[in-house]
Design a protein around this motif. Structure first.
Motif, mmCIF file in Angstrom:
data_model
loop_
_atom_site.group_PDB
_atom_site.id
_atom_site.type_symbol
_atom_site.label_atom_id
_atom_site.label_comp_id
_atom_site.label_asym_id
_atom_site.label_seq_id
_atom_site.Cartn_x
_atom_site.Cartn_y
_atom_site.Cartn_z
ATOM 1 N N ALA A 33 53.477 14.208 20.768
ATOM 2 C CA ALA A 33 54.641 14.854 20.168
ATOM 3 C C ALA A 33 55.826 13.900 20.159
ATOM 4 C CB ALA A 33 54.992 16.129 20.920
ATOM 5 N N PHE A 34 55.963 13.112 21.201
ATOM 6 C CA PHE A 34 57.102 12.199 21.270
ATOM 7 C C PHE A 34 57.027 11.127 20.185
ATOM 8 C CE2 PHE A 34 59.898 8.937 22.879
ATOM 9 C CZ PHE A 34 60.953 9.691 23.358
ATOM 10 N N ARG A 35 55.804 10.774 19.784
ATOM 11 C CA ARG A 35 55.650 9.737 18.753
ATOM 12 C C ARG A 35 55.643 10.328 17.357
ATOM 13 N NH1 ARG A 35 50.412 6.947 21.424
ATOM 14 N NH2 ARG A 35 49.803 9.121 21.508
ATOM 15 N N VAL A 36 55.972 11.617 17.206
ATOM 16 C CA VAL A 36 55.820 12.321 15.935
ATOM 17 C C VAL A 36 56.390 11.509 14.770
ATOM 18 C CG1 VAL A 36 57.963 13.612 16.253
ATOM 19 C CG2 VAL A 36 56.231 14.480 14.693
ATOM 20 N N PHE A 37 55.574 11.374 13.725
ATOM 21 C CA PHE A 37 56.036 10.643 12.544
ATOM 22 C C PHE A 37 55.622 11.322 11.242
ATOM 23 C CE2 PHE A 37 55.506 7.414 9.236
ATOM 24 C CZ PHE A 37 56.816 6.984 9.145
ATOM 25 N N ASP A 38 54.301 11.394 10.980
ATOM 26 C CA ASP A 38 53.805 11.881 9.682
ATOM 27 C C ASP A 38 54.387 13.245 9.314
ATOM 28 O OD1 ASP A 38 52.147 10.634 11.488
ATOM 29 O OD2 ASP A 38 50.287 11.205 10.499
ATOM 30 N N LEU A 39 54.340 14.167 10.307
ATOM 31 C CA LEU A 39 54.743 15.546 10.056
ATOM 32 C C LEU A 39 56.179 15.609 9.547
ATOM 33 C CD1 LEU A 39 54.006 18.549 10.385
ATOM 34 C CD2 LEU A 39 54.942 18.426 12.684
ATOM 35 N N GLN A 81 52.397 3.331 18.287
ATOM 36 C CA GLN A 81 52.007 2.268 17.358
ATOM 37 C C GLN A 81 53.188 1.649 16.629
ATOM 38 O OE1 GLN A 81 48.965 4.289 15.225
ATOM 39 N NE2 GLN A 81 47.631 4.261 16.995
ATOM 40 N N ILE A 82 54.281 2.406 16.570
ATOM 41 C CA ILE A 82 55.473 1.857 15.922
ATOM 42 C C ILE A 82 55.925 0.574 16.642
ATOM 43 C CG2 ILE A 82 57.109 3.255 17.280
ATOM 44 C CD1 ILE A 82 57.843 2.920 13.681
ATOM 45 N N ALA A 83 55.592 0.466 17.937
ATOM 46 C CA ALA A 83 56.033 -0.696 18.718
ATOM 47 C C ALA A 83 55.307 -1.972 18.322
ATOM 48 C CB ALA A 83 55.862 -0.431 20.208
ATOM 49 N N TYR A 102 43.334 -0.267 12.731
ATOM 50 C CA TYR A 102 42.626 0.987 13.027
ATOM 51 C C TYR A 102 41.558 0.771 14.100
ATOM 52 C CZ TYR A 102 44.566 3.212 8.816
ATOM 53 O OH TYR A 102 45.400 3.732 7.871
ATOM 54 N N THR A 103 40.787 -0.317 13.930
ATOM 55 C CA THR A 103 39.739 -0.599 14.907
ATOM 56 C C THR A 103 40.330 -0.776 16.299
ATOM 57 O OG1 THR A 103 38.464 -1.696 13.191
ATOM 58 C CG2 THR A 103 37.855 -2.163 15.448
ATOM 59 N N THR A 104 41.418 -1.556 16.365
ATOM 60 C CA THR A 104 42.012 -1.824 17.665
ATOM 61 C C THR A 104 42.429 -0.533 18.361
ATOM 62 O OG1 THR A 104 42.836 -3.861 16.737
ATOM 63 C CG2 THR A 104 43.785 -3.168 18.823
ATOM 64 N N TYR A 105 43.077 0.369 17.595
ATOM 65 C CA TYR A 105 43.554 1.580 18.245
ATOM 66 C C TYR A 105 42.450 2.613 18.430
ATOM 67 C CZ TYR A 105 48.108 -0.419 18.158
ATOM 68 O OH TYR A 105 49.162 -1.260 18.392
#
Lengths: 434, 275
Positions: free
Chosen positions: A363-369, B117-119, B144-147
């Motif tokens: 939830a803290f990383r929420v982006f797409d929504l 992942q933004i980081a 994608y593979t990495t995560y």
């Protein structure tokens, strides 16, 4: 002895087997993380030629410099030859001034040698290798030369404005190229962090993210627990219910956000109409156009998508509780209520905490929504910290500040995980990973 | 617990299933209503004078939606294959071999699965840009593979552990090396687990949004989630088409879930519950 060799060989086999995974994670997750921190110390802007690289010091792109200086010089001389009177002397003075800048730069032996090398390559129509492109300049000299060049640019501009040039746009373009061949150091240290932390937008984004996380995770855990308790028994149509639980999980968040957008629509959204009719919103369009409405919409869509998933995790936890415990409790005359608080909750606690940890981090990383449903609006009122970082990087092309924001997200996630690890105790987690 | 199910139980369950399914039902209805009946008097009606399949035709004819689907499938399948290849080796080593640094490796995996992942997006974007990998499948398959690796290794380690040691011991007695044991004995036995992991990795890749949005910006290389998000104009929402597109991507998922729900559930919950 033979046994020892065998063990050693197996150790090496093990390393060989994990090697691809280790390399991949090191190169695509860990190294970029370090690099993000590194970039956050620079003022990196992809839309500004002077600042689209990481520069610790002043330097010159020799190829760009050599080409544009030579062209500008010949253009100025041609213009001078074609002009008359004052204009002619002004133009030849400008050409001289540019040559003097060039000469002064060449006083630096390393620069002169590099310039000659690059010119030779250019004369032979050969590509200039990347390692020859950039050369460092002494700070004082670079500042002085840039000042000279800006003065030249001003003169060219006023000549252009006076209509004195036959190819005014070329002259301006070339002068800009010469100037832009100089890279200015854009190392700013913790400048981005200082600036971001002193502005309200970051704190608002953190507040929005925290609010969203707290409310939606609380509702999801509660709803998930209720659903899990409800369907933790044998009944007809169990497979159907389980499939229904999985479908929101299996729908891409962006797609479910689009679907909810339709349900919330101000003109034909059925959920918006429903909420208006029971009096929760004043009119249908208020749902996505006010802060409270938009935040509630985002939370509801998130709860719909993830509560069934939480229920699935908790159901698996419930099924590990031995039924003998409940039978014994019943024999002792404990009420359902008592059974729940004295058997179910304590035994479900590890599963609850693991689900809570993973849901909180998600939830803290929420982006797409939020990106699809509100775009962070209205007026940034649902902007999460990840959305803020994304916009800074990909809408403003300000990668320095955007990276600093990403590092802030990382630090927050780290703090949350550490808090949970402390709460869970290392034991539960290490059992999970062992 | 074997409590008997009463009427109130069925009522509550029905409400829950209805709440979960309602958005899909409603969007399906919107996708087959003739455009005129999406707004105004009929906007909230189930029965309207005219139904149509035009929206489905239009999604494929007027938008590169077929291309989005192809891209998503390609990226999902590639990610799945590469991830399973790398993860099956690593998880075998974790489940069966002893080596110094195992705990550290597992700790790193756990940390990566919690990673925002933004980081990592700014250096990865700059790298993909300079390496010419933007708007390619590789540009998405690599991150994608990495995560996906931490989760895949996690699930598959559990599956490897559940295979009795005796089978391996027998093979080793016959003089087979660790690699041969892995290939000839373990991989065939663990294939149901491989399959479960494959589905989950594929679904995760199918969902991914942030990398896809930033790295593959060319319309012909977009994946489904980003493509659908791009259906909206600046001020207009072609709801009929959006609904048709949403239904089109949801139906295969529902089929997948109905077919493999037991496997998916056992995979998803394997990490959350201690054994």
């Amino acid at each position: 002895m033979r046994f020892g060799n065998r063990t050693l060989a197996r150790t090496w086999t093990a390393y060989a087997m994990i090697l691809p995974a280790v390399l991949m994670i090191a190169a695509v997750a860990i190294w970029p993380l370090i690099r993000t921190f590194w970039i956050s110390l620079y003022d990196l802007r992809l839309n500004d030629p002077e600042r689209n690289q990481l520069n610790m010091s002043y330097s010159v792109n020799v190829e760009k410099y050599a080409e544009s200086t030579a062209l500008l010089l010949s253009l100025l001389k041609k213009e001078a030859a074609a002009a008359q009177g004052d204009r002619q002397s002004e133009l030849s003075a400008l050409a001289d001034r540019l040559s003097r800048v060039n000469e002064e730069l060449k006083e630096d032996a390393a620069f002169k040698k590099r310039l000659d090398d690059v010119n030779e390559l250019l004369d032979n129509f050969q590509p200039v290798p990347a390692e020859l492109q950039q050369i460092r300049l002494d700070r004082n000299k670079a500042v002085r030369m840039r000042q000279q060049l800006s003065d030249i640019k001003q003169s060219v501009q006023s000549l252009k404005d006076g209509g004195a040039l036959s190819r005014p746009d070329d002259a301006i373009g070339l002068t800009n190229s010469v100037l832009q061949s100089f890279s200015v150091p854009n190392y700013v240290g913790f400048g981005h962090y200082q600036k971001l932390l002193s502005e309200p937008r970051l704190w608002d984004a953190l507040k929005n993210t925290a609010l969203f996380t707290a409310i939606s995770v609380a509702l999801e855990m509660l709803a998930g627990l209720l659903i899990a308790l409800l369907i933790n028994r044998t009944f007809r149509g169990r497979g159907l219910v389980r499939a229904a639980v999985l479908i929101p999980w299996a729908t891409p968040t962006a797609v479910s956000a689009m679907i909810w957008h339709f349900l919330y629509d101000g003109q034909n959204g059925i959920v918006a109409k429903l909420l208006m009719e029971i009096g929760l919103v004043s009119d249908m369009s208020a749902l996505l156009s006010t802060r409270t409405g938009a935040l509630a919409s985002v939370i509801l869509a998130d709860v719909w998508k993830t509560a069934p998933f939480v229920a699935l995790l908790l159901l698996a936890g419930l099924q590990t509780i031995p039924s003998a415990l409940y039978e014994a409790a019943q024999v002792d005359g404990a009420s359902r209520f008592k059974q729940f608080f004295h058997i179910t909750l304590p035994l479900l606690k590890p599963t609850l905490l693991v689900a809570l940890l993973f849901r909180t981090l998600d939830a803290f990383r929420v982006f797409d929504l939020i990106y699809v449903l509100t775009g962070g609006g209205p007026a940034n009122s649902t902007e999460s910290i990840t959305i803020y970082a994304y916009k800074t990087m990909f809408a403003e092309l300000n990668f320095g500040a955007g990276s600093a924001l990403s590092v802030i997200v990382f630090v927050c996630v780290l703090l949350i995980s550490m808090a949970y690890v402390k709460l869970l105790g290392g034991e539960t987690l290490s059992r999970r990973i062992r | 617990m074997n409590r008997q199910a009463g009427y109130s139980f069925y009522a509550a369950t029905a409400i829950f299933v209805a709440a979960v399914m309602f958005p899909f039902v409603w969007i399906f209805l919107a996708s087959v209503k003739a455009p005129a009946y999406l707004y105004g008097r009929y906007a909230f009606d189930v029965v309207v004078p005219e139904y149509t399949l035009d929206n489905y035709v239009s999604v494929f004819a007027n938008h590169p939606f077929g291309r989005y689907l192809l891209n998503s499938f390609a990226v999902g399948l590639l990610t799945m294959t590469v991830t399973l290849g790398i993860a099956s080796f690593a998880s075998y080593a974790i489940a069966r071999l002893h080596f110094p640094g195992k705990t550290l490796f597992l700790g790193v995996l756990l940390a990566i699965s919690m990673f925002p992942q933004i980081a990592t997006i700014s250096p990865l974007f700059l790298f993909m840009q300079s390496a010419g990998l933007r708007n390619t499948y590789a540009g998405l398959v690599i991150p994608y593979t990495t995560y996906a690796l931490p989760l895949a290794i996690w699930y598959m380690t559990t599956f490897f552990r559940n295979i009795p040691y005796e089978l391996e011991e027998a093979a080793k007695m016959d003089g087979a090396s660790a690699l041969v044991v892995f290939y000839k004995v373990l991989v065939p036995l663990v294939s149901p687990g491989l399959f479960t992991t494959a589905i989950i990795v594929f679904v995760d890749a199918w969902h991914e949004f942030l990398f896809s949005l930033t790295i593959n910006t060319k319309e012909s290389m977009m994946t489904v989630p980003v493509g659908i998000a791009m259906f909206q104009g600046e001020f207009t929402f072609p709801w009929g088409e959006i609904s048709a597109a949403a239904v089109t991507v949801t139906v295969p998922i529902i089929v997948l879930v109905l077919l493999f729900q037991r496997r998916i559930i056992s995979g998803l919950t394997s990490g959350a519950v201690k054994e």
